[in-house]
Design a protein around this motif. Structure first.
Motif, PDB file in Angstrom:
ATOM      1  N   VAL A 198       0.837  -1.202   0.000  1.00  6.74           N
ATOM      2  CA  VAL A 198       0.000   0.000   0.000  1.00  6.74           C
ATOM      3  C   VAL A 198       0.871   1.251   0.000  1.00  6.74           C
ATOM      4  O   VAL A 198       0.599   2.218  -0.729  1.00  6.74           O
ATOM      5  N   ALA A 199       1.947   1.235   0.789  1.00  6.03           N
ATOM      6  CA  ALA A 199       2.828   2.401   0.862  1.00  6.03           C
ATOM      7  C   ALA A 199       3.517   2.671  -0.465  1.00  6.03           C
ATOM      8  O   ALA A 199       3.884   3.805  -0.773  1.00  6.03           O
ATOM      9  N   ALA A 200       3.698   1.625  -1.268  1.00  3.07           N
ATOM     10  CA  ALA A 200       4.420   1.773  -2.538  1.00  3.07           C
ATOM     11  C   ALA A 200       3.501   2.045  -3.721  1.00  3.07           C
ATOM     12  O   ALA A 200       3.994   2.226  -4.842  1.00  3.07           O
ATOM     13  N   HIS A 204      -0.849   6.746  -1.304  1.00  2.00           N
ATOM     14  CA  HIS A 204      -0.866   6.998   0.139  1.00  2.00           C
ATOM     15  C   HIS A 204       0.472   7.593   0.571  1.00  2.00           C
ATOM     16  O   HIS A 204       1.230   6.970   1.323  1.00  2.00           O
ATOM     17  N   PRO A 205       0.792   8.790   0.111  1.00  2.00           N
ATOM     18  CA  PRO A 205       2.104   9.375   0.408  1.00  2.00           C
ATOM     19  C   PRO A 205       2.335   9.624   1.893  1.00  2.00           C
ATOM     20  O   PRO A 205       3.462   9.477   2.373  1.00  2.00           O
ATOM     21  N   GLU A 206       1.294  10.012   2.623  1.00  2.00           N
ATOM     22  CA  GLU A 206       1.476  10.266   4.049  1.00  2.00           C
ATOM     23  C   GLU A 206       1.815   8.970   4.789  1.00  2.00           C
ATOM     24  O   GLU A 206       2.689   8.939   5.657  1.00  2.00           O
ATOM     25  N   LEU A 207       1.128   7.898   4.422  1.00  2.00           N
ATOM     26  CA  LEU A 207       1.416   6.611   5.032  1.00  2.00           C
ATOM     27  C   LEU A 207       2.814   6.137   4.663  1.00  2.00           C
ATOM     28  O   LEU A 207       3.550   5.622   5.511  1.00  2.00           O
ATOM     29  N   ALA A 208       3.203   6.327   3.392  1.00  2.00           N
ATOM     30  CA  ALA A 208       4.540   5.917   2.960  1.00  2.00           C
ATOM     31  C   ALA A 208       5.609   6.645   3.761  1.00  2.00           C
ATOM     32  O   ALA A 208       6.604   6.039   4.196  1.00  2.00           O
ATOM     33  N   GLU A 209       5.404   7.952   3.975  1.00  2.00           N
ATOM     34  CA  GLU A 209       6.387   8.723   4.745  1.00  2.00           C
ATOM     35  C   GLU A 209       6.432   8.240   6.200  1.00  2.00           C
ATOM     36  O   GLU A 209       7.508   8.115   6.792  1.00  2.00           O
ATOM     37  N   ALA A 210       5.257   7.970   6.755  1.00  2.00           N
ATOM     38  CA  ALA A 210       5.214   7.507   8.146  1.00  2.00           C
ATOM     39  C   ALA A 210       5.916   6.165   8.313  1.00  2.00           C
ATOM     40  O   ALA A 210       6.666   5.956   9.275  1.00  2.00           O
ATOM     41  N   LEU A 211       5.710   5.261   7.361  1.00  2.00           N
ATOM     42  CA  LEU A 211       6.319   3.943   7.461  1.00  2.00           C
ATOM     43  C   LEU A 211       7.820   3.971   7.214  1.00  2.00           C
ATOM     44  O   LEU A 211       8.539   3.052   7.634  1.00  2.00           O
ATOM     45  N   SER A 212       8.288   5.016   6.536  1.00  2.00           N
ATOM     46  CA  SER A 212       9.719   5.109   6.249  1.00  2.00           C
ATOM     47  C   SER A 212      10.495   5.797   7.368  1.00  2.00           C
ATOM     48  O   SER A 212      11.725   5.873   7.320  1.00  2.00           O
ATOM     49  N   ALA A 213       9.785   6.309   8.374  1.00  2.00           N
ATOM     50  CA  ALA A 213      10.443   6.994   9.488  1.00  2.00           C
ATOM     51  C   ALA A 213      11.281   5.996  10.283  1.00  2.00           C
ATOM     52  O   ALA A 213      11.009   4.790  10.273  1.00  2.00           O
ATOM     53  N   PRO A 214      12.324   6.477  10.969  1.00  4.29           N
ATOM     54  CA  PRO A 214      13.163   5.593  11.780  1.00  4.29           C
ATOM     55  C   PRO A 214      12.329   4.801  12.774  1.00  4.29           C
ATOM     56  O   PRO A 214      11.362   5.319  13.350  1.00  4.29           O
ATOM     57  N   GLY A 215      12.685   3.562  12.956  1.00  3.97           N
ATOM     58  CA  GLY A 215      11.930   2.698  13.849  1.00  3.97           C
ATOM     59  C   GLY A 215      12.077   3.101  15.308  1.00  3.97           C
ATOM     60  O   GLY A 215      13.042   3.760  15.700  1.00  3.97           O
ATOM     61  N   ARG A 216      11.112   2.733  16.111  1.00  5.65           N
ATOM     62  CA  ARG A 216      11.146   2.973  17.544  1.00  5.65           C
ATOM     63  C   ARG A 216      11.033   1.641  18.264  1.00  5.65           C
ATOM     64  O   ARG A 216      10.607   0.647  17.684  1.00  5.65           O
ATOM     65  N   ALA A 217      11.409   1.665  19.520  1.00  4.14           N
ATOM     66  CA  ALA A 217      11.276   0.445  20.320  1.00  4.14           C
ATOM     67  C   ALA A 217       9.819   0.014  20.341  1.00  4.14           C
ATOM     68  O   ALA A 217       8.925   0.818  20.615  1.00  4.14           O
ATOM     69  N   LEU A 218       9.599  -1.239  20.017  1.00  5.84           N
ATOM     70  CA  LEU A 218       8.227  -1.727  19.895  1.00  5.84           C
ATOM     71  C   LEU A 218       7.832  -2.694  21.006  1.00  5.84           C
ATOM     72  O   LEU A 218       6.834  -3.393  20.886  1.00  5.84           O
ATOM     73  N   THR A 219       8.619  -2.743  22.080  1.00  2.00           N
ATOM     74  CA  THR A 219       8.209  -3.585  23.197  1.00  2.00           C
ATOM     75  C   THR A 219       6.911  -3.035  23.778  1.00  2.00           C
ATOM     76  O   THR A 219       6.639  -1.824  23.677  1.00  2.00           O
ATOM     77  N   PRO A 220       6.099  -3.870  24.383  1.00  2.00           N
ATOM     78  CA  PRO A 220       4.853  -3.375  24.971  1.00  2.00           C
ATOM     79  C   PRO A 220       5.088  -2.239  25.974  1.00  2.00           C
ATOM     80  O   PRO A 220       4.333  -1.265  25.999  1.00  2.00           O
ATOM     81  N   GLU A 221       6.121  -2.352  26.784  1.00  2.00           N
ATOM     82  CA  GLU A 221       6.393  -1.328  27.790  1.00  2.00           C
ATOM     83  C   GLU A 221       6.760   0.004  27.137  1.00  2.00           C
ATOM     84  O   GLU A 221       6.281   1.070  27.552  1.00  2.00           O
ATOM     85  N   ALA A 222       7.622  -0.049  26.094  1.00  5.87           N
ATOM     86  CA  ALA A 222       8.045   1.188  25.425  1.00  5.87           C
ATOM     87  C   ALA A 222       6.872   1.857  24.724  1.00  5.87           C
ATOM     88  O   ALA A 222       6.720   3.088  24.766  1.00  5.87           O
ATOM     89  N   THR A 223       6.043   1.064  24.077  1.00 10.64           N
ATOM     90  CA  THR A 223       4.886   1.623  23.374  1.00 10.64           C
ATOM     91  C   THR A 223       3.916   2.264  24.360  1.00 10.64           C
ATOM     92  O   THR A 223       3.423   3.379  24.143  1.00 10.64           O
ATOM     93  N   PHE A 224       3.639   1.577  25.453  1.00 13.47           N
ATOM     94  CA  PHE A 224       2.738   2.119  26.468  1.00 13.47           C
ATOM     95  C   PHE A 224       3.282   3.431  27.025  1.00 13.47           C
ATOM     96  O   PHE A 224       2.537   4.405  27.203  1.00 13.47           O
ATOM     97  N   THR A 225       4.577   3.464  27.296  1.00 14.80           N
ATOM     98  CA  THR A 225       5.186   4.669  27.864  1.00 14.80           C
ATOM     99  C   THR A 225       5.057   5.851  26.916  1.00 14.80           C
ATOM    100  O   THR A 225       4.735   6.975  27.336  1.00 14.80           O
ATOM    101  N   ARG A 226       5.286   5.652  25.621  1.00 15.42           N
ATOM    102  CA  ARG A 226       5.141   6.746  24.661  1.00 15.42           C
ATOM    103  C   ARG A 226       3.721   7.274  24.637  1.00 15.42           C
ATOM    104  O   ARG A 226       3.489   8.489  24.673  1.00 15.42           O
ATOM    105  N   PHE A 227       2.755   6.376  24.569  1.00 14.32           N
ATOM    106  CA  PHE A 227       1.359   6.797  24.530  1.00 14.32           C
ATOM    107  C   PHE A 227       0.966   7.511  25.826  1.00 14.32           C
ATOM    108  O   PHE A 227       0.275   8.534  25.807  1.00 14.32           O
TER     109      PHE A 227
END
Length: 238
Positions: A198-200, A204-227
């Motif tokens: 879909v990104a390609a 959906h240019p906004e989605l493509a840009e969002a998916l190309s952003a640098p990755g973040r820690a995806l552990t449950p704890e890290a995700t919860f803390t960000r939110f």
């Protein structure tokens, strides 16, 4: 939870439920109690989900007749209220507050998250609760004390606590769903391929840009803390 309401079920009467005696006054003393009934229901819900909690199953767990349970929990709604307050007794209410209301709220949210992960049926249950019992009220009192430095009025403090609890419940539901997806690697890989396609596609240019952003820690704890940080740090107390 299965709908096998008892005789004369009319919903929860908070005065009857929390302020009056919980033991039948007539006849011989039973070999079980409201506490035992509630604990058995919680054990079933923890192991098999709310749908497993029926009066018949709970009665079998405590060795009682089904009809005798209605003296303690006249309907399934009442039993659910008892279950929620029972497990709320696990939440600490005497740990010192720091005076930094944002930090204290984040601590409260983390306590709620851990609590709901221990009891995966809770997120759905708290959305339908009506009458906070003594254990729930003790934790609410703690949250209101944490919010005292804000200078907000009582109604605003209650709204913030409700907002925080709803956020945690929703996020725990999300975590549980994500964990189920992780247990199905084929599904996870298929979703990743789909999003990449879909990104390609150029639509959906906004989605493509969002998916190309640098990755973040995806552990449950890290995700919860960000939110959580976005929620609490963005609260306006003006």
């Amino acid at each position: 939870m299965a709908h096998d309401a008892g005789p004369g079920a009319t919903g929860v009467d908070p005065e009857q439920l929390w302020l009056r005696t919980t033991e039948p006054r007539r006849g011989r003393r039973p070999s079980f109690s409201r506490e035992a009934i509630t604990a058995a229901a919680v054990t079933l819900a923890d192991a098999e989900g709310l749908e497993a909690v029926t009066m018949r199953r709970v009665a079998a767990e405590v060795g009682a007749g089904v009809m005798s349970l209605y003296s303690y929990a006249p309907d399934k709604e009442t039993l659910l209220e008892l279950m929620i307050d029972h497990v709320s007794g696990e939440l600490p209410t005497t740990n010192p507050l720091t005076g930094d209301w944002r930090a204290d709220l984040k601590t409260i949210a983390r306590l709620q998250r851990d609590h709901m992960l221990r009891h995966p049926w809770l997120p759905a249950a708290v959305a339908t609760r009506r009458t906070p019992g003594p254990n729930t009220l003790a934790f609410l009192e703690r949250a209101l004390a944490a919010l005292r430095p804000t200078g907000l009025d009582g109604a605003a403090k209650l709204e913030i606590f409700a907002q925080l609890t709803a956020f945690v419940a929703g996020h725990v539901n999300y975590e549980i769903a994500q964990a189920a997806t992780t247990r199905s690697p084929d599904r996870g890989a298929a979703e990743a391929r789909y999003l990449a396609a879909v990104a390609a596609d150029g639509h959906h240019p906004e989605l493509a840009e969002a998916l190309s952003a640098p990755g973040r820690a995806l552990t449950p704890e890290a995700t919860f803390t960000r939110f959580l940080n976005r929620l609490i740090d963005g609260l306006d107390t003006a």
